[in-house]
Structures are given as structure tokens and as C-alpha cells.
Design a protein around this motif. Sequence first.
Motif, mmCIF file in Angstrom:
data_model
loop_
_atom_site.group_PDB
_atom_site.id
_atom_site.type_symbol
_atom_site.label_atom_id
_atom_site.label_comp_id
_atom_site.label_asym_id
_atom_site.label_seq_id
_atom_site.Cartn_x
_atom_site.Cartn_y
_atom_site.Cartn_z
ATOM 1 N N LYS A 34 46.938 25.803 36.666
ATOM 2 C CA LYS A 34 46.012 26.665 37.394
ATOM 3 C C LYS A 34 44.584 26.428 36.939
ATOM 4 O O LYS A 34 44.329 26.127 35.775
ATOM 5 N N GLU A 36 40.581 28.246 37.508
ATOM 6 C CA GLU A 36 39.903 29.457 37.962
ATOM 7 C C GLU A 36 38.390 29.254 37.995
ATOM 8 O O GLU A 36 37.804 28.684 37.068
ATOM 9 N N ALA A 232 48.997 27.034 45.709
ATOM 10 C CA ALA A 232 48.662 28.407 46.094
ATOM 11 C C ALA A 232 47.199 28.677 45.788
ATOM 12 O O ALA A 232 46.602 28.052 44.915
ATOM 13 N N THR A 234 44.754 32.185 45.141
ATOM 14 C CA THR A 234 44.659 33.637 45.032
ATOM 15 C C THR A 234 43.215 34.012 44.768
ATOM 16 O O THR A 234 42.444 33.227 44.214
ATOM 17 N N ARG A 235 42.844 35.205 45.162
ATOM 18 C CA ARG A 235 41.480 35.689 44.955
ATOM 19 C C ARG A 235 41.495 36.891 44.038
ATOM 20 O O ARG A 235 42.417 37.682 44.058
ATOM 21 N N GLU A 238 42.498 36.805 37.666
ATOM 22 C CA GLU A 238 43.863 37.073 37.229
ATOM 23 C C GLU A 238 43.865 37.896 35.951
ATOM 24 O O GLU A 238 43.017 37.728 35.076
#
Length: 241
Positions: A34, A36, A232, A234-235, A238
Motif C-alpha cells: 500500500k 498513501e 484497490a 480508498t479515501r 487509514e
Amino acid sequence: MSYGQNVPAPVAAEKGLVLEYKTTTAEGAEMLSKREVVYVKDEGNRKIVGIKDIGTPLEGMSQEQFDRLSTTEYVITDDSWYIDVIGKTGNMMKEMMEAAGEMEEAELFKNIDIRVDAGESRNPVFPNVMSPGESCEFDPVKIKVKIAFFSVTCEIRYEMYECIGTESLTVPAGTFETYIVEQQVFVKQKSLLGGDKQREYERTWYAPGIGEVKTQSLDKNGIMVEETVLNAITRGVERRQ
């Protein structure tokens, strides 16, 4: 496929956006990772975007040091973008030496002077969008890092950077309008302890406003050895333990 005018750079530039990638090797092994977007700074005619790899610090390294090491800075303008390769290389060497200096068995590295010299080198600057058949040429990037009693030199040379087509590409994260770039990069490192050199071959599907949607690492014969796809999006920042 036509993108029209004012196409955003192929870089995720929304703070808190998390991109999850799935990497599959030729042998079938799989791994998730991931990234960010941790900051976006508007500096008038350009934006500075920091994208961090989400992970766990190595033994002997603080979370703060890991966060700095794993963050890549992108610079975006109305028609181009680039990665601060020179700054990241220098920061990486400094952070590694500082981390070593905090270990009891590495007293030698404490309080040493670390200098980074890129000479007249400049970071390669890429257009926000490319058309099939369009290519870019860049001057080599040469970086010398001097650490007290020895130095390490690194040369990065783009031997090919060419758009080979466009594609409406569907991956687990969705469907994206992409342009495809093939690149060949030669990297050479040298120090008193020896040297190393290698060529890296990649084919990448870029989407404006997102970045890499799919990347294939190739061997010298053009055979895929690893593939990474956007799994994926995501907004919102996290929540991590």
C-alpha cells in the motif's frame, strides 16, 4: 483515445488517498502493498506531493526514520511531473547512516558528515500525458555521496522512455484510461568496496490523476518476470495500529 487539454499528471495528488497494489511473480507468488498520499503542498505554479509506502520499520530504525525513508516526493506542474530522485537518494543515505549511528555496534558512524553532490545533474522531467510513438530523452543523473572516509557514486541513465500505445484498462480497482510507457534504465554504482550495474526493463500503464495502474518488470528478452496491478483505492487516512 484523446485526453484533451489540461490533463493532470499521472500522480495521485489527494491527501489521504491510499493505493493498494497486488504483485504477482512469474512463479505465481503474490504480495500486497500500500501507498498513501501523506501531504500535498501547493506552491503556486507547482504542487509537491509526498507518497509513502506503508510498512514496518526495520530493526534499529525508528518509525519517524522509516516514514522519511519510505516517502517519495513528486513535483507536478500544469504540463509535467518528476520524482525527486536526487533528493531521495541523498536523504536515504543520510537516514541509513543516522539509523546505524544509533546502534551500539556502529559507534563509527555517529556524528559523521554526509555530503551529497549531484553536480549539474537534474531530475528527469516527464510530460503529463504521452501519445503512441512519442519518446523522451534525458541526461544521465550522477550522484556522489561522501560519507567521512569513503564515497559512493551512482549513475542513472534512461536509455529508452517511449509511449507504445493507449488502453482502457480494467483492474480490480476499476477501469482507467491509460497510456503505456516502455522504459529501459541503466543503473551503475561504485565505491571503494566494489561496484554494481544493471539494466531495468519495465512496461507501465499510467492513468492521469492516479499514477501506475499496471507495471510489468521484464527480463532482457522482454519476458515478464513480475506484474503489479492497482488492487484497490480508498479515501481517508487509514487508521493503523
